[in-house]
Design a protein around this motif. Structure first.
Motif, PDB file in Angstrom:
ATOM      1  N   TYR A  32     -24.927 -33.657  30.921  1.00  0.00           N
ATOM      2  CA  TYR A  32     -26.070 -34.069  30.121  1.00  0.00           C
ATOM      3  C   TYR A  32     -25.712 -33.942  28.649  1.00  0.00           C
ATOM      4  O   TYR A  32     -24.731 -34.526  28.212  1.00  0.00           O
ATOM      5  CB  TYR A  32     -27.300 -33.256  30.527  1.00  0.00           C
ATOM      6  CG  TYR A  32     -27.622 -33.431  31.998  1.00  0.00           C
ATOM      7  CD1 TYR A  32     -27.089 -32.570  32.960  1.00  0.00           C
ATOM      8  CD2 TYR A  32     -28.432 -34.485  32.429  1.00  0.00           C
ATOM      9  CE1 TYR A  32     -27.360 -32.751  34.310  1.00  0.00           C
ATOM     10  CE2 TYR A  32     -28.703 -34.664  33.778  1.00  0.00           C
ATOM     11  CZ  TYR A  32     -28.149 -33.803  34.710  1.00  0.00           C
ATOM     12  OH  TYR A  32     -28.415 -33.995  36.044  1.00  0.00           O
ATOM     13  N   ASP A  33     -26.443 -33.175  27.883  1.00  0.00           N
ATOM     14  CA  ASP A  33     -26.121 -33.029  26.465  1.00  0.00           C
ATOM     15  C   ASP A  33     -24.802 -32.284  26.265  1.00  0.00           C
ATOM     16  O   ASP A  33     -24.457 -31.384  27.028  1.00  0.00           O
ATOM     17  CB  ASP A  33     -27.219 -32.257  25.728  1.00  0.00           C
ATOM     18  CG  ASP A  33     -28.464 -33.089  25.512  1.00  0.00           C
ATOM     19  OD1 ASP A  33     -29.433 -32.555  24.939  1.00  0.00           O
ATOM     20  OD2 ASP A  33     -28.472 -34.266  25.917  1.00  0.00           O
ATOM     21  N   MET A  34     -24.080 -32.672  25.221  1.00  0.00           N
ATOM     22  CA  MET A  34     -22.908 -31.936  24.750  1.00  0.00           C
ATOM     23  C   MET A  34     -23.037 -31.782  23.242  1.00  0.00           C
ATOM     24  O   MET A  34     -23.811 -32.515  22.595  1.00  0.00           O
ATOM     25  CB  MET A  34     -21.607 -32.676  25.098  1.00  0.00           C
ATOM     26  CG  MET A  34     -21.393 -32.901  26.579  1.00  0.00           C
ATOM     27  SD  MET A  34     -19.830 -33.750  26.959  1.00  0.00           S
ATOM     28  CE  MET A  34     -18.645 -32.408  26.744  1.00  0.00           C
ATOM     29  N   TYR A  96     -20.167 -27.091  23.589  1.00  0.00           N
ATOM     30  CA  TYR A  96     -20.918 -26.720  24.777  1.00  0.00           C
ATOM     31  C   TYR A  96     -21.259 -27.984  25.561  1.00  0.00           C
ATOM     32  O   TYR A  96     -21.231 -29.089  25.017  1.00  0.00           O
ATOM     33  CB  TYR A  96     -22.197 -25.964  24.396  1.00  0.00           C
ATOM     34  CG  TYR A  96     -23.289 -26.862  23.883  1.00  0.00           C
ATOM     35  CD1 TYR A  96     -23.359 -27.189  22.531  1.00  0.00           C
ATOM     36  CD2 TYR A  96     -24.245 -27.418  24.740  1.00  0.00           C
ATOM     37  CE1 TYR A  96     -24.332 -28.039  22.048  1.00  0.00           C
ATOM     38  CE2 TYR A  96     -25.221 -28.266  24.262  1.00  0.00           C
ATOM     39  CZ  TYR A  96     -25.256 -28.577  22.912  1.00  0.00           C
ATOM     40  OH  TYR A  96     -26.232 -29.416  22.440  1.00  0.00           O
ATOM     41  N   ALA A  97     -21.581 -27.794  26.815  1.00  0.00           N
ATOM     42  CA  ALA A  97     -21.983 -28.913  27.665  1.00  0.00           C
ATOM     43  C   ALA A  97     -22.988 -28.424  28.693  1.00  0.00           C
ATOM     44  O   ALA A  97     -22.824 -27.343  29.274  1.00  0.00           O
ATOM     45  CB  ALA A  97     -20.775 -29.521  28.352  1.00  0.00           C
ATOM     46  N   PRO A 106     -27.978 -26.272  40.420  1.00  0.00           N
ATOM     47  CA  PRO A 106     -28.674 -26.160  39.137  1.00  0.00           C
ATOM     48  C   PRO A 106     -27.797 -26.642  37.985  1.00  0.00           C
ATOM     49  O   PRO A 106     -26.577 -26.763  38.117  1.00  0.00           O
ATOM     50  CB  PRO A 106     -28.926 -24.657  39.021  1.00  0.00           C
ATOM     51  CG  PRO A 106     -27.758 -24.046  39.740  1.00  0.00           C
ATOM     52  CD  PRO A 106     -27.448 -24.979  40.883  1.00  0.00           C
ATOM     53  N   ARG A 107     -28.422 -26.900  36.867  1.00  0.00           N
ATOM     54  CA  ARG A 107     -27.684 -27.186  35.648  1.00  0.00           C
ATOM     55  C   ARG A 107     -27.325 -25.876  34.965  1.00  0.00           C
ATOM     56  O   ARG A 107     -28.019 -24.867  35.119  1.00  0.00           O
ATOM     57  CB  ARG A 107     -28.555 -28.029  34.710  1.00  0.00           C
ATOM     58  CG  ARG A 107     -28.679 -29.450  35.150  1.00  0.00           C
ATOM     59  CD  ARG A 107     -29.837 -30.164  34.510  1.00  0.00           C
ATOM     60  NE  ARG A 107     -29.715 -30.316  33.065  1.00  0.00           N
ATOM     61  CZ  ARG A 107     -30.463 -31.150  32.369  1.00  0.00           C
ATOM     62  NH1 ARG A 107     -31.378 -31.885  32.979  1.00  0.00           N
ATOM     63  NH2 ARG A 107     -30.325 -31.243  31.058  1.00  0.00           N
ATOM     64  N   GLY A 108     -26.252 -25.888  34.211  1.00  0.00           N
ATOM     65  CA  GLY A 108     -25.849 -24.702  33.463  1.00  0.00           C
ATOM     66  C   GLY A 108     -25.163 -25.122  32.176  1.00  0.00           C
ATOM     67  O   GLY A 108     -24.625 -26.226  32.081  1.00  0.00           O
ATOM     68  N   VAL A 109     -25.210 -24.238  31.179  1.00  0.00           N
ATOM     69  CA  VAL A 109     -24.551 -24.513  29.900  1.00  0.00           C
ATOM     70  C   VAL A 109     -23.206 -23.794  29.880  1.00  0.00           C
ATOM     71  O   VAL A 109     -23.133 -22.586  30.116  1.00  0.00           O
ATOM     72  CB  VAL A 109     -25.420 -24.064  28.716  1.00  0.00           C
ATOM     73  CG1 VAL A 109     -24.669 -24.291  27.404  1.00  0.00           C
ATOM     74  CG2 VAL A 109     -26.737 -24.830  28.723  1.00  0.00           C
ATOM     75  N   TYR A 110     -22.174 -24.548  29.603  1.00  0.00           N
ATOM     76  CA  TYR A 110     -20.813 -24.018  29.543  1.00  0.00           C
ATOM     77  C   TYR A 110     -20.292 -24.122  28.114  1.00  0.00           C
ATOM     78  O   TYR A 110     -20.691 -25.026  27.359  1.00  0.00           O
ATOM     79  CB  TYR A 110     -19.904 -24.797  30.499  1.00  0.00           C
ATOM     80  CG  TYR A 110     -20.310 -24.657  31.940  1.00  0.00           C
ATOM     81  CD1 TYR A 110     -21.286 -25.485  32.491  1.00  0.00           C
ATOM     82  CD2 TYR A 110     -19.752 -23.675  32.755  1.00  0.00           C
ATOM     83  CE1 TYR A 110     -21.680 -25.350  33.806  1.00  0.00           C
ATOM     84  CE2 TYR A 110     -20.132 -23.538  34.077  1.00  0.00           C
ATOM     85  CZ  TYR A 110     -21.098 -24.378  34.591  1.00  0.00           C
ATOM     86  OH  TYR A 110     -21.489 -24.229  35.907  1.00  0.00           O
ATOM     87  N   TRP A 111     -19.371 -23.209  27.780  1.00  0.00           N
ATOM     88  CA  TRP A 111     -18.859 -23.105  26.408  1.00  0.00           C
ATOM     89  C   TRP A 111     -17.347 -23.168  26.363  1.00  0.00           C
ATOM     90  O   TRP A 111     -16.668 -22.688  27.291  1.00  0.00           O
ATOM     91  CB  TRP A 111     -19.302 -21.774  25.792  1.00  0.00           C
ATOM     92  CG  TRP A 111     -20.770 -21.694  25.582  1.00  0.00           C
ATOM     93  CD1 TRP A 111     -21.710 -21.262  26.485  1.00  0.00           C
ATOM     94  CD2 TRP A 111     -21.478 -22.089  24.413  1.00  0.00           C
ATOM     95  NE1 TRP A 111     -22.960 -21.363  25.930  1.00  0.00           N
ATOM     96  CE2 TRP A 111     -22.853 -21.864  24.667  1.00  0.00           C
ATOM     97  CE3 TRP A 111     -21.100 -22.609  23.180  1.00  0.00           C
ATOM     98  CZ2 TRP A 111     -23.842 -22.147  23.717  1.00  0.00           C
ATOM     99  CZ3 TRP A 111     -22.084 -22.881  22.250  1.00  0.00           C
ATOM    100  CH2 TRP A 111     -23.425 -22.653  22.518  1.00  0.00           C
ATOM    101  N   GLY A 112     -16.848 -23.734  25.272  1.00  0.00           N
ATOM    102  CA  GLY A 112     -15.424 -23.685  25.014  1.00  0.00           C
ATOM    103  C   GLY A 112     -15.038 -22.363  24.382  1.00  0.00           C
ATOM    104  O   GLY A 112     -15.889 -21.541  24.051  1.00  0.00           O
TER     105      GLY A 112
END
Length: 121
Positions: A32-34, A96-97, A106-112
């Motif tokens: 979704y959003d990045m 982030y993504a 579920p959706r989750g937010v991941y980070w570099g």
């Protein structure tokens, strides 16, 4: 597992340009959003730019007209083109993504891991 790998940071003189990249890989059903955040010592984390899956973009006032965020959905990659860089742009930049790993999960937010940008003469 999902990984975000950033690249493109470095040292640049004031007025110079840099291009950051952030590639997502692993177990990905949908992204979704990045976007990009940045943080420098002693300052709050700042949201720099975002881009939706439909390529809608938003920017912090501090970077409007100087930074451009773009996205290649086929490569699960976003870019941040930065021009007219200023000393105050010096920071660690994190991408982030918002990702759904499975169709029924579920959706989750991941980070570099972050990439350092230093603007200095």
């Amino acid at each position: 597992q999902v990984q975000l790998v950033e690249s493109g940071g470095g040292l640049v003189q004031p007025g110079g340009s840099l291009r950051l990249s952030c590639a997502a890989s692993g177990s990905i059903f949908s992204i979704y959003d990045m976007g990009w955040y940045r943080q420098s010592p002693g300052k709050q984390r700042e949201l720099v730019a975002t881009i939706s899956s439909a390529l809608w973009t938003t920017y912090a006032d501090s970077v409007k007209d100087r930074f451009t965020i773009s996205r290649d959905n086929a490569k699960n990659t976003i870019y941040l083109q930065m021009v007219s860089l200023k000393s105050e742009d010096t920071a660690t930049y994190y991408c982030y993504a918002d990702i759904k790993s499975r169709w029924n999960g579920p959706r989750g937010v991941y980070w570099g891991q972050g990439t350092q940008v230093t603007v200095s003469s």
